[in-house]
Design a protein around this motif. Structure first.
Motif, mmCIF file in Angstrom:
data_model
loop_
_atom_site.group_PDB
_atom_site.id
_atom_site.type_symbol
_atom_site.label_atom_id
_atom_site.label_comp_id
_atom_site.label_asym_id
_atom_site.label_seq_id
_atom_site.Cartn_x
_atom_site.Cartn_y
_atom_site.Cartn_z
ATOM 1 N N THR A 44 0.367 -9.115 -78.291
ATOM 2 C CA THR A 44 -0.287 -10.512 -77.645
ATOM 3 C C THR A 44 -1.676 -10.392 -77.990
ATOM 4 N N VAL A 45 -2.208 -11.522 -78.122
ATOM 5 C CA VAL A 45 -3.859 -11.732 -78.346
ATOM 6 C C VAL A 45 -4.223 -12.704 -77.190
ATOM 7 N N MET A 46 -5.381 -12.136 -76.754
ATOM 8 C CA MET A 46 -6.075 -13.173 -75.480
ATOM 9 C C MET A 46 -7.085 -13.819 -76.309
ATOM 10 N N SER A 47 -7.082 -15.149 -76.072
ATOM 11 C CA SER A 47 -8.213 -15.935 -76.509
ATOM 12 C C SER A 47 -9.621 -15.905 -75.646
ATOM 13 N N ALA A 48 -10.831 -16.152 -76.219
ATOM 14 C CA ALA A 48 -11.837 -16.032 -75.507
ATOM 15 C C ALA A 48 -12.212 -17.375 -74.568
ATOM 16 N N TYR A 49 -13.093 -16.978 -73.639
ATOM 17 C CA TYR A 49 -13.730 -18.193 -72.822
ATOM 18 C C TYR A 49 -14.454 -19.120 -73.756
ATOM 19 N N ALA B 280 -2.785 -25.750 -81.067
ATOM 20 C CA ALA B 280 -3.689 -24.518 -81.905
ATOM 21 C C ALA B 280 -2.574 -23.494 -81.873
ATOM 22 N N GLY B 281 -1.725 -23.225 -80.953
ATOM 23 C CA GLY B 281 -0.670 -22.289 -81.004
ATOM 24 C C GLY B 281 -0.962 -21.309 -79.840
ATOM 25 N N ASN B 282 -1.466 -21.873 -78.817
ATOM 26 C CA ASN B 282 -1.582 -21.020 -77.737
ATOM 27 C C ASN B 282 -0.514 -21.279 -76.657
ATOM 28 N N GLU B 283 0.461 -19.986 -76.414
ATOM 29 C CA GLU B 283 1.613 -20.225 -75.686
ATOM 30 C C GLU B 283 1.434 -20.330 -74.200
ATOM 31 N N LEU B 284 0.741 -19.299 -73.761
ATOM 32 C CA LEU B 284 0.542 -19.062 -72.453
ATOM 33 C C LEU B 284 -0.920 -19.430 -71.784
ATOM 34 N N GLU B 285 -0.856 -19.934 -70.612
ATOM 35 C CA GLU B 285 -2.088 -20.327 -70.034
ATOM 36 C C GLU B 285 -1.881 -19.658 -68.931
ATOM 37 N N MET B 286 -3.202 -18.748 -68.435
ATOM 38 C CA MET B 286 -3.095 -17.962 -67.154
ATOM 39 C C MET B 286 -4.362 -18.159 -66.388
ATOM 40 N N PRO B 287 -4.369 -18.237 -64.945
ATOM 41 C CA PRO B 287 -3.189 -18.093 -64.227
ATOM 42 C C PRO B 287 -2.515 -19.374 -63.974
ATOM 43 N N THR B 288 -1.655 -19.479 -62.982
ATOM 44 C CA THR B 288 -0.896 -20.669 -62.625
ATOM 45 C C THR B 288 -1.811 -21.743 -62.480
ATOM 46 N N THR B 289 -1.242 -23.001 -62.769
ATOM 47 C CA THR B 289 -2.013 -24.177 -62.352
ATOM 48 C C THR B 289 -1.117 -25.035 -61.546
ATOM 49 N N ILE C 162 -6.433 -19.080 -89.674
ATOM 50 C CA ILE C 162 -6.505 -17.590 -89.742
ATOM 51 C C ILE C 162 -5.643 -16.771 -89.174
ATOM 52 N N LEU C 163 -5.310 -16.878 -87.877
ATOM 53 C CA LEU C 163 -4.537 -15.887 -87.068
ATOM 54 C C LEU C 163 -3.080 -16.191 -87.542
ATOM 55 N N ARG C 164 -2.541 -17.318 -87.645
ATOM 56 C CA ARG C 164 -1.213 -17.686 -88.013
ATOM 57 C C ARG C 164 -0.927 -17.694 -89.492
ATOM 58 N N ASN C 165 -1.636 -18.417 -90.175
ATOM 59 C CA ASN C 165 -1.517 -18.768 -91.478
ATOM 60 C C ASN C 165 -1.910 -17.662 -92.515
ATOM 61 N N GLU C 166 -3.208 -17.143 -92.179
ATOM 62 C CA GLU C 166 -3.783 -16.035 -93.057
ATOM 63 C C GLU C 166 -3.181 -14.690 -92.759
ATOM 64 N N TRP C 167 -3.299 -14.448 -91.540
ATOM 65 C CA TRP C 167 -2.711 -13.007 -91.137
ATOM 66 C C TRP C 167 -1.322 -12.935 -90.775
ATOM 67 N N ASN C 168 -0.645 -14.194 -90.783
ATOM 68 C CA ASN C 168 0.634 -14.029 -90.412
ATOM 69 C C ASN C 168 1.044 -13.366 -89.032
ATOM 70 N N TYR C 169 0.325 -13.803 -88.138
ATOM 71 C CA TYR C 169 0.872 -13.410 -86.702
ATOM 72 C C TYR C 169 1.734 -14.121 -86.132
ATOM 73 N N GLU C 170 2.871 -13.431 -85.468
ATOM 74 C CA GLU C 170 3.682 -14.189 -85.102
ATOM 75 C C GLU C 170 4.126 -13.734 -83.548
ATOM 76 N N GLY C 171 2.986 -13.253 -83.023
ATOM 77 C CA GLY C 171 2.958 -12.990 -81.305
ATOM 78 C C GLY C 171 2.465 -14.150 -80.519
ATOM 79 N N VAL C 172 2.050 -13.742 -79.284
ATOM 80 C CA VAL C 172 1.708 -14.894 -78.434
ATOM 81 C C VAL C 172 0.331 -14.616 -78.182
ATOM 82 N N VAL C 173 -0.111 -15.786 -77.923
ATOM 83 C CA VAL C 173 -1.784 -15.945 -77.391
ATOM 84 C C VAL C 173 -1.705 -16.431 -76.115
ATOM 85 N N VAL C 174 -2.411 -15.737 -75.402
ATOM 86 C CA VAL C 174 -2.793 -15.847 -73.810
ATOM 87 C C VAL C 174 -4.265 -16.180 -73.769
ATOM 88 N N THR C 175 -4.474 -17.249 -72.772
ATOM 89 C CA THR C 175 -5.867 -17.626 -72.764
ATOM 90 C C THR C 175 -6.233 -16.463 -71.843
#
Length: 821
Positions: A192-197, A242-251, A215-228
């Motif tokens: 898992t990777v957390m995107s910045a504010y 952009a490939g951001n799977e999970l938004e936290m917290p609930t809306t 970069i993250l997906r194509n160059e580094w071949n990252y296959e995991g989850v991105v969470v805000t």
């Protein structure tokens, strides 16, 4: 895709529902398909799973967990095996608390010493930070759960962190701010990777196709989850693209509807959503495996506490030892002075705050230390208030002792998430105490507690200086073991200590106050700047003393590695951190004079010699070429330097390295300050734009425009609405008043959670209590249409409540039918 059959059986609504949280810490579940909720918890240096109401600021207590030393502390150990060990123990505790994703480690660069969250980050060097992070991740994920590397990327200030636009050139972005993430992802294999504010070059990070896709997906071949980051989603559909799977917290389902509408309108293809669902399902199923057949719900508190102590012992840095005042001999009489000896400063503040399982106390630990403690005096008030009475009592005690142990540092309200420090100074009331003590007893040993660099104009008045950083729940005992010689200190600084803040490379460009922050210094951060520009510092990167001495010899260079010998020339065993720095001798491309490219920590007995080998890797000679848009190697002679610090080079040789033949990326005549480096902290806008390859955006707010979603509460001072301006000045007054009466922590919360919050955050962080249509009404009020806006808010709230009621009825009917069927 791995879970195509499950995804085929999901409705569009079910797929969209997985893309945001169920509540503050859990993901959504779909019971009919066997998809469970998973739990995400803060945990860079200890698990913070809240038992009561959830929050992201550390307000409510969490379940007890081991409070290990912070990342800034452990980085000083330079020990990757130790990092992995901490990760293993963190992972064990996470499993015991049924946590699936541990939100850490944080690996943002220490661009500036005043960043309020530096205590959570490893280093000013990306190679060092990346290697330490990868070790943590391997340890955490050895238990089957996920680590979460954060905050991706270029999040290097806390002020206005949810809206500031980071302006940085591509080479600097790649070499300095992304390299640690690259190492953590490729070597640590984080799930898992957390995107910045923040925004990055004009786009919010979790919508930024360049870093998220290219970069993250194509160059580094990252296959995991991105969470805000919590509340860090701006445009949910853009984030999904952009490939951001999970938004936290609930809306509360609001952004799920946006995703559904975008697919139905053809704005995005359903296949994009399916890919995101597939990656999230993989995280859910793989991290739930560990809990399938039961799991150990307890851990050995004493064992984990002992590990926390061992980690602290190896991370403590001895910075000064005049006349070998340390280690203190058995039977020495000491006066223990300083508020932090009684109430330890052992961790940071904010989302990383841990409720420790136990907490060592210096005054208690002194009883078994072998030292004769003749008494304790606090000497100063923790939060800065002057007290001549406390100073007088401390001096009276100090006169009676052979040595003064003076515990000073920064308080919890000074170093905190959401705020940057105002200066690099130790509080004046503590320095008043030190100056007074010096007049009555000059055998002063300072024990320093803080999570980042501080100025030390007072250092000439102390004979010993032991820096514990923020050493966790067992730090008090660990520090005493170093003071008495039971442990030979081996920590070395993972950040430079400048003489004064004005010497720092980002001094004129930190923090960004309004729209943007410009990284004009480019690649010259930390020691890269000080060493290249020949700026004197107090303590260089990689510096740390020992109770023994080491001699380096016999450097041998091959095309794959450097090998050399280290001899312990003292009379006690010790650990030495040997550091490999590389510098290119060509001046065709501007480069720092040296860059860390490897390190090794070795235990060497008294009189013993050990051979050390540091291999080269794909990062040893590379640089990022902005013309070819890829990593290249410049053909040249390279200096290979083995040092005890960045400024203490013990061995040196050269090696010719064949290049990749790439064209030169820069016109030297247009970038004189970057090529000389001596003026890298005073680069003007024109030269920065030459480096950037474009005009920089206007850095000031346009005060003629109405306030919108991404404007902040602080901008209400310019609002057209009297209501908004009144609100702003009320907040300012509350902050001033709370500080005045000594409620600094509460005052800080106002700045963290209200003052710098963008308006969209009001909707994103309230779990559906306020939705975006209601926010539209609030903005009408702010922009001078109070009654129209109020009517809009009330109308939309009524509509929302009716919708919730209808949804509850539908769900109840569905459950009833399912039960009867």
């Amino acid at each position: 895709m791995k879970y195509i059959e499950i995804i085929k059986n999901m409705t569009l609504e079910e797929k969209a529902s997985l893309m945001s949280g169920k509540d503050f810490w859990q993901t959504q579940d779909i019971e009919r398909l066997g998809i469970n909720s998973i739990f995400l918890a803060d945990g860079p240096h200890g698990i913070r799973k809240q038992a009561e109401a959830a929050d992201h600021l550390g307000l409510n207590a969490s379940v007890p967990a081991t409070c290990f030393p912070t990342a800034a502390t452990v980085a000083n150990s330079w020990n990757l095996e130790l990092g992995k060990k901490i990760g293993e123990y963190l992972g064990e505790e996470a499993v015991a608390q049924k946590v699936n994703v541990l939100l850490g480690p944080g690996i943002n660069m220490k661009r500036d010493p005043l960043c309020g969250r530096n205590f959570e980050y490893f280093s000013e060097d990306p190679y060092h930070a990346g290697k330490m992070a990868a070790a943590y991740i391997r340890g955490i994920q050895s238990h089957g759960i996920s680590a979460c590397v954060k905050h991706f990327a270029a999040n290097n200030q806390e002020e206005r962190r949810m809206s500031i636009d980071t302006i940085v050139d591509e080479r600097t972005l790649r070499e300095i701010y992304l390299t640690a993430f690259e190492i953590a992802i490729k070597e640590g294999k984080t799930k898992t990777v957390m995107s910045a504010y923040n925004m990055l070059n004009g786009e919010y990070t979790n919508e930024n196709m360049h870093i998220m896709r290219d970069i993250l997906r194509n160059e580094w071949n990252y296959e995991g989850v991105v969470v805000t980051d919590w509340g860090g989603s701006n445009d949910r559909v853009a984030g999904l693209l952009a490939g951001n799977e999970l938004e936290m917290p609930t809306t509360a389902g609001e952004t799920n509807k946006e995703i559904i509408a975008a697919i139905k309108s053809g704005k995005i293809k359903e296949e994009v959503l399916d890919e995101c669902v597939d990656r999230l399902l993989d995280l859910i199923f793989t991290t739930e495996d560990v809990y399938k057949n039961g799991y150990k719900q307890e851990f050995n508190v004493e064992e984990h506490h002992q590990v926390a102590q061992e980690v602290a012992e190896e991370s403590i840095v001895l910075l000064k030892n005049e006349g070998n005042i340390l280690p203190l001999k058995k039977g020495v009489t000491v006066a223990t002075i300083g508020e932090f000896a009684q109430q330890a400063r052992y961790q940071g503040a904010g989302s990383s705050i841990v409720n420790p399982t136990k907490l060592d106390n210096t005054l208690q630990c002194l009883k078994d230390s072998g030292l004769v403690n003749i008494g304790f005096e606090p000497g100063f008030e923790r939060y800065g208030k002057r007290s001549q009475g406390k100073i007088s009592r401390a001096c009276a005690l100090a006169k009676k002792a052979e040595v003064v142990l003076l515990y000073i540092g920064l308080d919890e309200a000074t170093e905190a998430e959401g705020l940057d420090r105002q200066n690099m100074k130790i509080p004046e009331n503590q320095l008043d105490l030190l100056n007074a003590l010096y007049e009555v007893n000059q055998n002063i040993v300072v024990v320093l507690s803080c999570g980042a660099a501080v100025e030390m104009p007072w250092i000439t008045k102390v004979k010993g200086l032991v820096h514990g950083y923020l050493s966790g729940q067992a730090g008090a005992q660990a520090i005493l073991r170093v003071l008495t010689g039971a442990v030979n200190p081996s920590g070395k600084l993972s950040e430079t200590y400048p003489i004064r803040y004005e010497d720092t490379p980002a001094y004129h460009q930190f923090p960004g106050k309004e729209v943007s922050v410009e990284y004009r210094e480019g690649v010259y951060i930390g020691y890269r700047y000080y060493d290249t520009a020949k700026v004197n510092v107090l303590f260089p990167f990689g510096f740390g003393l020992s109770y023994t001495t080491f001699e380096y010899s016999n450097l041998q260079v091959s095309k794959d590695a450097v090998t050399f010998s280290i001899t312990n020339t003292g009379d006690v065993a010790g650990m030495e951190v040997a550091q490999l720095y590389v510098g290119c001798k060509s001046d065709d491309i501007f480069r720092p004079s040296k860059e860390l490219k490897g390190f090794a920590k070795v235990l060497i007995g008294a009189g013993e010699t050990k051979t050390v080998s540091i291999p080269f890797d794909d990062k040893t000679f590379r640089y990022f070429n902005v013309k070819t848009n890829q990593w290249e190697i410049e053909e040249a002679q390279y200096n290979l330097m083995i040092g005890a610090s960045s400024a203490d080079i013990k061995l040196e040789d050269t090696l010719f390295v064949e290049g990749t033949g790439a064209p030169l990326p820069y016109d030297k005549a247009k970038l004189p300050s970057y090529y000389s480096a001596s003026k890298a902290n005073t680069i003007d806008q024109n030269e920065f734009e030459q480096l950037l390859g474009r005009k920089v955006p206007v850095s000031k707010w346009d005060r003629s425009k109405p306030l919108g979603y991404n404007d902040t509460i602080s901008q209400c001072q310019y609002a057209k609405g009297t209501f908004a301006r009144f609100t702003f000045y009320s907040i300012k007054f509350a902050y001033w008043f709370l500080k005045k009466i000594g409620k600094r922590t509460t005052a800080n919360i106002i700045m963290m959670s209200i003052y710098n919050m963008p308006f969209r955050g009001v909707a994103r962080m309230t779990g559906g209590v306020i939705n975006m249509p209601m926010l539209d009404g609030i903005l009408m009020m702010v922009n001078g249409h109070f009654f129209k806006g109020l009517r809009h808010v009330l109308k939309e709230r009524s509509k929302m409540l009716k919708g919730v009621k209808a949804q509850n009825i539908t769900q109840a009917q569905a459950m009833k039918e399912q039960k009867n069927g």
